[in-house]
Design a protein around this motif. Structure first.
Motif, PDB file in Angstrom:
ATOM      1  N   LEU A   1       0.829  -1.211   0.000  1.00  0.00           N
ATOM      2  CA  LEU A   1       0.000   0.000   0.000  1.00  0.00           C
ATOM      3  C   LEU A   1       0.864   1.262   0.000  1.00  0.00           C
ATOM      4  CD1 LEU A   1      -2.852  -0.964   2.517  1.00  0.00           C
ATOM      5  CD2 LEU A   1      -2.954  -0.904   0.013  1.00  0.00           C
ATOM      6  N   SER A   2       1.999   1.204   0.688  1.00  0.00           N
ATOM      7  CA  SER A   2       2.918   2.350   0.689  1.00  0.00           C
ATOM      8  C   SER A   2       3.421   2.639  -0.714  1.00  0.00           C
ATOM      9  CB  SER A   2       4.095   2.081   1.631  1.00  0.00           C
ATOM     10  OG  SER A   2       3.658   1.969   2.969  1.00  0.00           O
ATOM     11  N   LEU A   3       3.682   1.578  -1.458  1.00  0.00           N
ATOM     12  CA  LEU A   3       4.123   1.739  -2.838  1.00  0.00           C
ATOM     13  C   LEU A   3       3.011   2.361  -3.685  1.00  0.00           C
ATOM     14  CD1 LEU A   3       6.177   1.310  -5.068  1.00  0.00           C
ATOM     15  CD2 LEU A   3       5.370  -1.046  -5.285  1.00  0.00           C
ATOM     16  N   VAL A   4       1.771   1.928  -3.468  1.00  0.00           N
ATOM     17  CA  VAL A   4       0.626   2.485  -4.197  1.00  0.00           C
ATOM     18  C   VAL A   4       0.455   3.964  -3.869  1.00  0.00           C
ATOM     19  CG1 VAL A   4      -1.884   2.390  -4.461  1.00  0.00           C
ATOM     20  CG2 VAL A   4      -0.561   0.274  -4.350  1.00  0.00           C
ATOM     21  N   GLU A   5       0.551   4.300  -2.586  1.00  0.00           N
ATOM     22  CA  GLU A   5       0.393   5.697  -2.166  1.00  0.00           C
ATOM     23  C   GLU A   5       1.495   6.581  -2.748  1.00  0.00           C
ATOM     24  OE1 GLU A   5      -1.837   4.958   2.145  1.00  0.00           O
ATOM     25  OE2 GLU A   5       0.348   5.021   2.019  1.00  0.00           O
ATOM     26  N   PHE A   6       2.704   6.062  -2.793  1.00  0.00           N
ATOM     27  CA  PHE A   6       3.808   6.824  -3.381  1.00  0.00           C
ATOM     28  C   PHE A   6       3.557   7.054  -4.871  1.00  0.00           C
ATOM     29  CE2 PHE A   6       8.003   7.208  -5.344  1.00  0.00           C
ATOM     30  CZ  PHE A   6       8.548   8.231  -4.583  1.00  0.00           C
ATOM     31  N   ALA A   7       3.050   6.024  -5.558  1.00  0.00           N
ATOM     32  CA  ALA A   7       2.726   6.166  -6.982  1.00  0.00           C
ATOM     33  C   ALA A   7       1.648   7.223  -7.199  1.00  0.00           C
ATOM     34  CB  ALA A   7       2.289   4.816  -7.550  1.00  0.00           C
TER      35      ALA A   7
ATOM     36  N   LYS B   1       1.075   9.863  -5.318  1.00  0.00           N
ATOM     37  CA  LYS B   1       1.675  11.180  -5.107  1.00  0.00           C
ATOM     38  C   LYS B   1       2.483  11.627  -6.317  1.00  0.00           C
ATOM     39  CE  LYS B   1       1.996  10.890  -0.056  1.00  0.00           C
ATOM     40  NZ  LYS B   1       2.922  10.849   1.113  1.00  0.00           N
ATOM     41  N   GLN B   2       3.044  10.657  -7.039  1.00  0.00           N
ATOM     42  CA  GLN B   2       3.830  10.963  -8.236  1.00  0.00           C
ATOM     43  C   GLN B   2       2.983  10.939  -9.509  1.00  0.00           C
ATOM     44  OE1 GLN B   2       7.034  11.938  -8.103  1.00  0.00           O
ATOM     45  NE2 GLN B   2       6.866  11.822  -5.876  1.00  0.00           N
ATOM     46  N   HIS B   3       1.655  10.823  -9.327  1.00  0.00           N
ATOM     47  CA  HIS B   3       0.698  10.852 -10.449  1.00  0.00           C
ATOM     48  C   HIS B   3       0.882   9.671 -11.403  1.00  0.00           C
ATOM     49  CE1 HIS B   3       0.107  14.901  -8.930  1.00  0.00           C
ATOM     50  NE2 HIS B   3       1.383  15.125  -9.111  1.00  0.00           N
ATOM     51  N   GLN B   4       1.360   8.540 -10.847  1.00  0.00           N
ATOM     52  CA  GLN B   4       1.483   7.303 -11.621  1.00  0.00           C
ATOM     53  C   GLN B   4       0.243   6.447 -11.349  1.00  0.00           C
ATOM     54  OE1 GLN B   4       4.019   6.805 -13.722  1.00  0.00           O
ATOM     55  NE2 GLN B   4       5.048   8.710 -13.142  1.00  0.00           N
ATOM     56  N   TYR B   5      -0.897   6.891 -11.852  1.00  0.00           N
ATOM     57  CA  TYR B   5      -2.178   6.280 -11.505  1.00  0.00           C
ATOM     58  C   TYR B   5      -2.326   4.877 -12.106  1.00  0.00           C
ATOM     59  CZ  TYR B   5      -2.903  11.206 -10.510  1.00  0.00           C
ATOM     60  OH  TYR B   5      -2.751  12.483 -10.050  1.00  0.00           O
ATOM     61  N   HIS B   6      -1.855   4.684 -13.321  1.00  0.00           N
ATOM     62  CA  HIS B   6      -1.962   3.369 -13.951  1.00  0.00           C
ATOM     63  C   HIS B   6      -1.150   2.341 -13.160  1.00  0.00           C
ATOM     64  CE1 HIS B   6      -2.518   0.431 -17.157  1.00  0.00           C
ATOM     65  NE2 HIS B   6      -1.207   0.208 -17.154  1.00  0.00           N
TER      66      HIS B   6
ATOM     67  N   GLN C   1       2.299  36.242 -20.962  1.00  0.00           N
ATOM     68  CA  GLN C   1       2.034  35.094 -21.836  1.00  0.00           C
ATOM     69  C   GLN C   1       3.032  33.972 -21.592  1.00  0.00           C
ATOM     70  OE1 GLN C   1       2.744  35.772 -25.986  1.00  0.00           O
ATOM     71  NE2 GLN C   1       1.298  34.201 -26.643  1.00  0.00           N
ATOM     72  N   LEU C   2       4.299  34.330 -21.455  1.00  0.00           N
ATOM     73  CA  LEU C   2       5.328  33.314 -21.207  1.00  0.00           C
ATOM     74  C   LEU C   2       5.118  32.642 -19.845  1.00  0.00           C
ATOM     75  CD1 LEU C   2       8.454  35.228 -22.559  1.00  0.00           C
ATOM     76  CD2 LEU C   2       7.255  33.331 -23.642  1.00  0.00           C
ATOM     77  N   ARG C   3       4.758  33.416 -18.841  1.00  0.00           N
ATOM     78  CA  ARG C   3       4.495  32.843 -17.518  1.00  0.00           C
ATOM     79  C   ARG C   3       3.259  31.943 -17.555  1.00  0.00           C
ATOM     80  NH1 ARG C   3       6.968  34.647 -12.956  1.00  0.00           N
ATOM     81  NH2 ARG C   3       8.453  36.356 -13.179  1.00  0.00           N
ATOM     82  N   LEU C   4       2.311  32.295 -18.397  1.00  0.00           N
ATOM     83  CA  LEU C   4       1.109  31.472 -18.534  1.00  0.00           C
ATOM     84  C   LEU C   4       1.475  30.096 -19.091  1.00  0.00           C
ATOM     85  CD1 LEU C   4      -2.005  31.483 -18.252  1.00  0.00           C
ATOM     86  CD2 LEU C   4      -2.113  32.183 -20.653  1.00  0.00           C
ATOM     87  N   LEU C   5       2.412  30.053 -20.036  1.00  0.00           N
ATOM     88  CA  LEU C   5       2.862  28.779 -20.587  1.00  0.00           C
ATOM     89  C   LEU C   5       3.581  27.950 -19.511  1.00  0.00           C
ATOM     90  CD1 LEU C   5       4.178  29.954 -24.081  1.00  0.00           C
ATOM     91  CD2 LEU C   5       1.984  28.873 -23.523  1.00  0.00           C
ATOM     92  N   ILE C   6       4.355  28.623 -18.657  1.00  0.00           N
ATOM     93  CA  ILE C   6       5.019  27.926 -17.551  1.00  0.00           C
ATOM     94  C   ILE C   6       3.975  27.351 -16.591  1.00  0.00           C
ATOM     95  CG2 ILE C   6       6.549  28.216 -15.562  1.00  0.00           C
ATOM     96  CD1 ILE C   6       8.033  30.359 -17.094  1.00  0.00           C
ATOM     97  N   ALA C   7       2.939  28.131 -16.300  1.00  0.00           N
ATOM     98  CA  ALA C   7       1.877  27.672 -15.405  1.00  0.00           C
ATOM     99  C   ALA C   7       1.172  26.447 -15.984  1.00  0.00           C
ATOM    100  CB  ALA C   7       0.875  28.799 -15.170  1.00  0.00           C
ATOM    101  N   ARG C   8       0.936  26.482 -17.286  1.00  0.00           N
ATOM    102  CA  ARG C   8       0.274  25.348 -17.938  1.00  0.00           C
ATOM    103  C   ARG C   8       1.130  24.093 -17.856  1.00  0.00           C
ATOM    104  NH1 ARG C   8      -0.890  24.634 -24.385  1.00  0.00           N
ATOM    105  NH2 ARG C   8      -2.215  22.791 -24.247  1.00  0.00           N
ATOM    106  N   GLU C   9       2.445  24.244 -18.047  1.00  0.00           N
ATOM    107  CA  GLU C   9       3.354  23.107 -17.953  1.00  0.00           C
ATOM    108  C   GLU C   9       3.381  22.552 -16.528  1.00  0.00           C
ATOM    109  OE1 GLU C   9       6.097  20.222 -19.076  1.00  0.00           O
ATOM    110  OE2 GLU C   9       4.812  21.531 -20.275  1.00  0.00           O
ATOM    111  N   ALA C  10       3.396  23.447 -15.537  1.00  0.00           N
ATOM    112  CA  ALA C  10       3.389  23.013 -14.138  1.00  0.00           C
ATOM    113  C   ALA C  10       2.109  22.244 -13.816  1.00  0.00           C
ATOM    114  CB  ALA C  10       3.538  24.222 -13.216  1.00  0.00           C
ATOM    115  N   LEU C  11       0.991  22.700 -14.356  1.00  0.00           N
ATOM    116  CA  LEU C  11      -0.286  22.015 -14.125  1.00  0.00           C
ATOM    117  C   LEU C  11      -0.260  20.619 -14.728  1.00  0.00           C
ATOM    118  CD1 LEU C  11      -3.260  22.118 -13.176  1.00  0.00           C
ATOM    119  CD2 LEU C  11      -3.842  23.027 -15.443  1.00  0.00           C
ATOM    120  N   SER C  12       0.280  20.483 -15.935  1.00  0.00           N
ATOM    121  CA  SER C  12       0.324  19.177 -16.591  1.00  0.00           C
ATOM    122  C   SER C  12       1.216  18.194 -15.843  1.00  0.00           C
ATOM    123  CB  SER C  12       0.827  19.328 -18.037  1.00  0.00           C
ATOM    124  OG  SER C  12       2.179  19.751 -18.060  1.00  0.00           O
ATOM    125  N   GLN C  13       2.215  18.721 -15.093  1.00  0.00           N
ATOM    126  CA  GLN C  13       3.113  17.870 -14.318  1.00  0.00           C
ATOM    127  C   GLN C  13       2.618  17.651 -12.885  1.00  0.00           C
ATOM    128  OE1 GLN C  13       5.630  16.275 -15.602  1.00  0.00           O
ATOM    129  NE2 GLN C  13       5.513  17.265 -17.609  1.00  0.00           N
ATOM    130  N   GLY C  14       1.455  18.229 -12.564  1.00  0.00           N
ATOM    131  CA  GLY C  14       0.912  18.064 -11.220  1.00  0.00           C
ATOM    132  C   GLY C  14       1.588  18.909 -10.168  1.00  0.00           C
TER     133      GLY C  14
END
Length: 274
Positions: free
Chosen positions: A87-93, A95-100, A209-222
């Motif tokens: 379960l610890s391994l599942v919980e760590f996954a 947190k790292q957004h490794q849902y599959h 605009q450039l900061r908005l692109l950074i924000a979008r990238e951060a969102l996609s990475q969780g």
């Protein structure tokens, strides 16, 4: 004008450097995740091998020493501890957004439950809560993806508006609706004078605009903390501009920032085991 171009170039270089650093940090996190997963999987495999050895007939052991080693290990290994480790391994996954990967490990754990020395009632309960956790994670992924798509659409729309405003020379300074007509007239007239903020408007919007692109990238990475920080910086940046369109852009950014992320589900199986 030459100074303006140099200033824009410096901003672009700074943003590119920031993006390169974020990519490096994400790669380091993924490497760390792989190392931890490999370590936990190796440990879990060793525990499973020991459990299989414990269940064997002592007559199959080659030496008395091996039998004694297995017997001593039996008192140390508890099924609950083995399940908690998985379960610890599942919980760590999660947190790292490794849902599959998290779902795969839960399915694997569900298949192993019957091999553990546990009360039949506890086995049935574990099967039920594990299945519940699997369905919860799957539903979370669906809901999270839907919300992220919605946020992405709003970000793309805002990015398109920023592009248009960067090249838009027509400005209208914001004014109060309750102001007297002579105050509005004076405000409109004042915009005809050179204004340092308005002259740098395209530069400010380009940085936004450039900061908005950074924000979008951060969102996609969780990376939600980084995502909200970038949006807060954009709001502070665009708030420097006095025109009406800038105020509308700020309201749009605040609306996007207000769309909070769906929290990662908590495993019911963990709660059952205590």
């Amino acid at each position: 004008m030459k100074k303006l171009y140099i200033f824009v170039l410096i901003i672009i270089l700074a943003v590119v450097a920031k993006l390169s650093y974020d990519v490096y940090k994400i790669s380091a996190q993924q490497t760390e995740l792989k190392q931890v997963i490999n370590k936990l999987e190796k440990s879990g495999s060793n525990l499973n091998d020991q459990l299989v050895a414990i269940k064997r007939d002592p007559s199959e052991a080659q030496t008395v020493t091996d039998i004694k080693k297995i017997t001593d290990t039996q008192s140390d290994i508890q099924p609950n501890d083995m399940i908690k480790q998985q379960l610890s391994l599942v919980e760590f996954a999660l947190k790292q957004h490794q849902y599959h990967y998290a779902v795969e490990k839960l399915i694997e754990l569900d298949h192993q439950i019957d091999d553990y020395v546990l009360a039949p009632s506890l086995k049935n309960s574990l099967h039920q809560v594990i299945d519940k956790d699997i369905q919860t994670i799957k539903q979370y992924v669906v809901n999270s993806d839907a919300q992220q798509q919605k946020i992405n659409q709003l970000i793309l729309q805002l990015n398109s508006e920023l592009k248009q405003e960067i090249i838009n020379p027509n400005l209208a300074v914001s004014s109060s609706e309750n102001a007297y007509f002579w105050q509005k007239w004076f405000l409109v007239e004042s915009t005809k004078k050179p204004n340092q903020q308005l002259m740098q408007r395209s530069v400010v919007l380009k940085e936004a605009q450039l900061r908005l692109l950074i924000a979008r990238e951060a969102l996609s990475q969780g990376q939600f903390l980084q995502y909200h920080k970038e949006l807060a910086d954009i709001i502070q940046l665009v708030n420097q501009l006095p025109d009406q369109v800038a105020k509308q852009l700020v309201r749009q950014i605040k609306n996007i920032d207000g769309m909070t992320a769906i929290p990662v589900p908590v495993l019911s199986t963990r709660a059952l085991l205590g």
